[in-house]
Design a protein around this motif. Structure first.
Motif, PDB file in Angstrom:
ATOM      1  N   ASP A 135       0.476  -0.918   0.083  1.00 32.57           N
ATOM      2  CA  ASP A 135       0.275   0.163   0.473  1.00 32.57           C
ATOM      3  C   ASP A 135       0.749   1.230   0.110  1.00 32.57           C
TER       4      ASP A 135
ATOM      5  N   ASP B 256      -0.164   1.680  -4.171  1.00 38.72           N
ATOM      6  CA  ASP B 256      -1.588   1.009  -3.971  1.00 38.72           C
ATOM      7  C   ASP B 256      -2.396   0.859  -5.039  1.00 38.72           C
TER       8      ASP B 256
ATOM      9  N   GLU C  14      -0.487  -2.697  -7.627  1.00 40.20           N
ATOM     10  CA  GLU C  14      -1.615  -3.637  -7.128  1.00 40.20           C
ATOM     11  C   GLU C  14      -3.044  -2.659  -8.229  1.00 40.20           C
TER      12      GLU C  14
END
Ligand code: C2E
Ligand code: MG
Ligand code: MG
Ligand code: MG
Length: 291
Positions: free
Chosen positions: A180, A202, A236
């Motif tokens: 993150d 993130d 991600e």
């Protein structure tokens, strides 16, 4: 009248609060027994290299398979598990289960690809290395097939202790990734002070690519910085082709997201691995998570 209305809404409010409190209490009790009753399950999500098309990593993602609610996301129950003090037990279960599954895939021919396990802040500060060694010993997994995912929340309290823990993990052959990235509030200097191998951009940054100018600028800067610090980079929450193109062009080619693979149970992921690498052997995955 206004006063009455006020009181009524106050009563309504407390009634609602009671329901919420009751609900939490029930959930907490259910959560406690979930651990004992095999209601926890690991899902896995494959990470791909957009250039080679190879699987380069697998993240283990916890699910609570509630008899009535179905699969519940950890985003919902992990804060609660922290509150009632069972997060470390849950984390240890996850670690063991992930190592066991990865060992199984190795026995089926999958080499080199590391499994990533999310570590909660409490566990990170509470004998993490001991839990890891125990899980490795119990499952016989090669530590070179394991990556830890820690968030900035693990680091802020005691950076020296964090450094010791991460260094120790490295010495065992484990890799460390910062999860993150960019969503916490810690100083960037920790990146140079701590032995990280990989940085995960993130999903909140990836989501707006490539149409939001500012978001593009931020992501390009994160990638350039990670490259400068010699860190591997994983994006991600990758959901679109446009995102892949932008990220790859900027120098991040490792993708994790629904576009490539949705998190799924072990059987389902095994099937996907076999489809990719052929029956009986999944060992053509030669690329390891870059670092
Ligand atoms: P995370 O580690 O950042 O995991 C990525 C999250 O993004 C996962 O949510 C995953 O299902 C979701 N995701 C992946 N690809 C996409 C996509 O393309 N689009 C969208 N919208 N979402 C995507 P999940 O599984 O609900 O987990 C939420 C968070 O809970 C994780 O975020 C992690 O911080 C935590 N968590 C998950 N498993 C564990 C665990 O075993 N232990 C601990 N302590 N925390 C865990
Ligand atoms: Mg993660
Ligand atoms: Mg993440
Ligand atoms: Mg995230």
């Amino acid at each position: 009248k206004a006063k009455e209305g006020g009181r009524n809404s106050y009563q309504l409010y407390t009634a609602e609060m009671n329901v919420v409190a009751m609900d939490r209490l029930l959930t907490q009790n259910y959560l406690r027994s979930a651990l004992q009753q095999d209601e926890l399950e690991l899902f896995y999500q494959l990470q791909f290299d957009s250039i080679s098309g190879q699987v380069v990593g697998i993240e283990a993602l916890l699910r609570w398979n509630h008899p009535e609610l179905g699969y519940v996301s950890p985003a919902y129950f992990i804060p609660m598990a922290e509150e009632i003090g069972i997060i470390v037990d849950i984390d240890r279960w996850v670690l063991r289960q992930a190592c066991r599954q990865r060992k199984l895939w190795q026995q089926q021919g999958l080499e080199d690809v590391r499994i990533s396990v999310n570590i909660s802040a409490l566990h990170f500060r509470h004998d993490l290395i001991k839990s890891i060694q125990l899980a490795l010993k119990e499952t016989g997994l090669d530590p070179r097939l394991l990556t830890l995912e820690v968030t900035e929340g693990c680091l802020i309290e005691d950076i020296e202790q964090a450094s010791k823990t991460l260094t120790r993990a490295n010495e065992l052959g484990i890799k460390n990734s910062i999860d993150d990235f960019g969503t916490g509030f810690s100083a960037l200097s920790y990146l140079t002070q701590l032995p990280f191998d990989t940085l995960k951009i993130d999903a909140s940054f990836v989501r707006k690519l490539p149409f939001d100018q500012q978001e593009c600028q931020i992501v390009a800067t994160i990638i350039a910085m990670a490259q400068g610090l010699n860190l591997g980079i994983v994006a991600e929450g990758v959901e679109t082709r446009e995102q892949v193109d932008f990220l790859t062009k900027k120098g991040c080619s490792i993708m994790q997201g629904y576009l490539y693979c949705k998190p799924a149970n072990a059987d389902n992921i095994s099937t996907q691995l076999l489809e990719l690498y052929g029956t009986g052997s999944v060992n053509s995955a030669e690329v390891s998570l870059s670092a």
